[in-house]
Every structure is written in C-alpha cells, then in structure tokens.
Scaffold this motif. Structure first.
Motif, short mmCIF file in Angstrom:
data_model
loop_
_atom_site.label_atom_id
_atom_site.label_comp_id
_atom_site.label_asym_id
_atom_site.label_seq_id
_atom_site.Cartn_x
_atom_site.Cartn_y
_atom_site.Cartn_z
N GLY A 142 14.90 2.21 -5.18
CA GLY A 142 14.08 3.41 -5.27
C GLY A 142 13.13 3.47 -6.45
O GLY A 142 12.71 4.55 -6.87
N LEU A 143 12.72 2.32 -6.97
CA LEU A 143 11.80 2.27 -8.10
C LEU A 143 10.51 1.59 -7.67
O LEU A 143 10.54 0.48 -7.12
CB LEU A 143 12.43 1.50 -9.26
CG LEU A 143 11.69 1.48 -10.60
CD1 LEU A 143 11.60 2.88 -11.20
CD2 LEU A 143 12.40 0.53 -11.56
N GLY A 147 3.49 -2.59 1.02
CA GLY A 147 4.38 -1.83 0.15
C GLY A 147 5.61 -1.31 0.84
O GLY A 147 6.56 -0.86 0.18
N ALA A 148 5.64 -1.37 2.17
CA ALA A 148 6.77 -0.83 2.93
C ALA A 148 7.92 -1.81 3.04
O ALA A 148 8.98 -1.44 3.54
CB ALA A 148 6.30 -0.40 4.32
N HIS A 149 7.75 -3.05 2.59
CA HIS A 149 8.78 -4.06 2.86
C HIS A 149 10.13 -3.70 2.27
O HIS A 149 11.17 -4.00 2.85
CB HIS A 149 8.33 -5.43 2.37
CG HIS A 149 8.29 -5.59 0.88
ND1 HIS A 149 9.40 -5.90 0.15
CD2 HIS A 149 7.27 -5.47 0.00
CE1 HIS A 149 9.07 -5.99 -1.14
NE2 HIS A 149 7.80 -5.72 -1.25
N ALA A 150 10.16 -3.01 1.11
CA ALA A 150 11.45 -2.66 0.50
C ALA A 150 12.18 -1.59 1.30
O ALA A 150 13.38 -1.42 1.16
CB ALA A 150 11.22 -2.16 -0.93
N ALA A 155 4.81 3.76 -0.19
CA ALA A 155 5.33 3.25 1.08
C ALA A 155 6.74 2.69 0.93
O ALA A 155 7.45 2.53 1.92
CB ALA A 155 4.40 2.18 1.64
N ALA A 156 7.15 2.41 -0.30
CA ALA A 156 8.51 1.93 -0.54
C ALA A 156 9.51 3.09 -0.65
O ALA A 156 10.69 2.85 -0.92
CB ALA A 156 8.56 1.10 -1.82
N ARG A 157 9.05 4.32 -0.42
CA ARG A 157 9.91 5.51 -0.48
C ARG A 157 10.64 5.61 -1.83
O ARG A 157 11.86 5.70 -1.88
CB ARG A 157 10.92 5.51 0.66
CG ARG A 157 10.34 5.60 2.05
CD ARG A 157 9.77 6.97 2.29
NE ARG A 157 9.64 7.26 3.72
CZ ARG A 157 8.78 8.16 4.21
NH1 ARG A 157 7.99 8.84 3.40
NH2 ARG A 157 8.73 8.39 5.51
N ALA A 193 5.76 17.11 -6.11
CA ALA A 193 6.27 18.27 -5.37
C ALA A 193 7.20 17.86 -4.23
O ALA A 193 8.01 18.68 -3.77
CB ALA A 193 5.11 19.09 -4.82
N THR A 194 7.12 16.60 -3.78
CA THR A 194 8.03 16.12 -2.74
C THR A 194 9.39 15.71 -3.32
O THR A 194 10.29 15.32 -2.57
CB THR A 194 7.43 14.92 -1.99
OG1 THR A 194 7.37 13.78 -2.87
CG2 THR A 194 6.05 15.24 -1.45
#
Length: 239
Positions: free
Chosen positions: A88-89, A111-114, A174-176, A206-207
C-alpha cells in the motif's frame, strides 16, 4: 502553522531514527517521522537536505544504514520497493518517470500491476483478459478523478507539463495506495495550473489516502499540510 507530535500508534507511516549513507556521506541522519492515517504530512527544506533520499528510503529504492521504516505497524525496512507497493505504498518522482510514447491509459495501467492478483510477471508473459479489463477500468477511474480521461488515448509525450504531473499521480494511484509520497508535484508547473494540482491532492486525501508531500512552494505547503517536518543541514529534521 506547526505540527503537534503524532503518536506512532496513530501513524500509517512511521520512521524511527533512519539514516542513509552513501560511502562516507551521510545523506539522512537519525530522522524520525510519523504520518497519521488520513492526513497530509509536509516535508520541507533546502536543496541537499536529503528530502528525495528520504523518499527513496521510505519507498525501498535505497536501504537505510540504520533505523526502521514501518507501514501500519509492520516493519518494512528490508522489503523491496515492489513489496512495499503491494502493501500500500506508492510514490511519484521529482523528475517525471512516464513512458512518452505510450498513451495516458497505458501509462496508468502500468501502475496497476501491484493491485492485480497475479502480479507483474504475468503482465509480461500475457495476463488474462479479465485482469486486462480490471487494469483498464482501474486506470480509467484514476484518469477520471484527475480530469484526464477524455484524453486517455493521447500519447503522454503530447501532454503539457501540469497534465504530465497529474498523469504521474494517476499512475501511482492505480496501485490503490494507503500512503502516497508526492515528490514536488508543483515544481515547474505554471502558476495558472498549480491550483488544479492542489485540488487533486485534496481530493485524493479526502478518499482516506495518507499523503507525504515534499514541496518547495510554501504557499502550497501551508494550504495543504496538516503538519510539517523541516529537514535542514544534512538529513537532520525538526517538527
């Protein structure tokens, strides 16, 4: 404005007496930092104070010579950068790390791969159609949040500088991430575009995303940050 000390029990991100040495040079010296969940932590200081080295130590691009880095109470000091991303970093870079010939959508999908179940290796070898759709939907979501989705298929090379900065933020999102490190997101951005990035950072926070922000623009720092750490001399810090 000055920060009140934050208990490490509240901290999403915590560094305890972290030092980084390069040969005989100490770039960060015995630095302690806490970033509370859901807040924006500012890191300021002159050039050469070690701010980017600090980000590299947090994100796993360099290893601390001593001290510990913790994420949500878990010691991540020895983990590689991709392992920290999985936990989560995420971060952006002072110098843009975009792939110019790829589209905005493709850059953010990287960037979504993680966040994908089967990871980066399967992306290289040929992931499933379901994973591809998931990554694409996630990329569109971040581009929409940052106001770029109408140009999803434009090449990154064709963006203005402010939009390129926003694209790099979208890719990190994109890695949330639970914690997002922003390395000088305003640097080089024309004055008329700076407020767009300020509002994007506020919207991200804010999210519920915790943000650590390195920035030289004190007007922006004072508008955004809940508390501030000042790095001075060589890697020393004062809250």
């Amino acid at each position: 404005t000055c920060a009140l000390p934050i208990s490490t029990e509240m901290a999403t991100l915590s560094l305890q007496r972290v030092s980084v040495d390069f040969g005989g040079l100490r770039a960060v010296n015995q630095l302690t930092l806490t970033a509370a969940s859901g807040r924006i932590k500012g890191v300021i200081g002159p050039n050469g104070a070690g701010k980017t080295t600090l980000f590299n130590a947090i994100s796993g691009f360099v290893k601390p010579s001593e001290g510990t880095v913790s994420l949500e109470g878990h010691d991540i000091t020895t983990l590689a950068a991709h392992e920290r991303a999985t936990l989560g970093l995420a971060r952006t870079f002072q110098n843009l790390q975009l792939i110019p010939e790829m589209s905005l959508l493709e850059n953010v999908m990287l960037g979504a791969h993680a966040h994908l179940q089967s990871g980066w290796l399967s992306n290289l070898l040929g992931r499933s159609r379901q994973e591809e759709l998931e990554a694409e939907a996630l990329a569109h979501e971040q581009l929409t949040l940052l106001g770029l989705d109408d140009r999803a298929h434009v090449r990154a090379a064709d963006l203005g500088f402010a939009d390129a900065k926003l694209l790099e933020i979208a890719r990190a999102l994109a890695a949330r991430p639970k914690v997002l490190l922003l390395d000088e997101p305003i640097a080089g951005v024309p004055l008329e575009d700076q407020n767009r990035i300020v509002e994007v950072v506020r919207a991200i926070n804010a999210t519920g995303v915790t943000i650590v922000l390195v920035e030289h623009n004190m007007r922006v720092v004072m508008r955004l940050c809940d508390d501030i750490l000042v790095m001075h001399q060589i890697g020393r810090a004062h809250v």
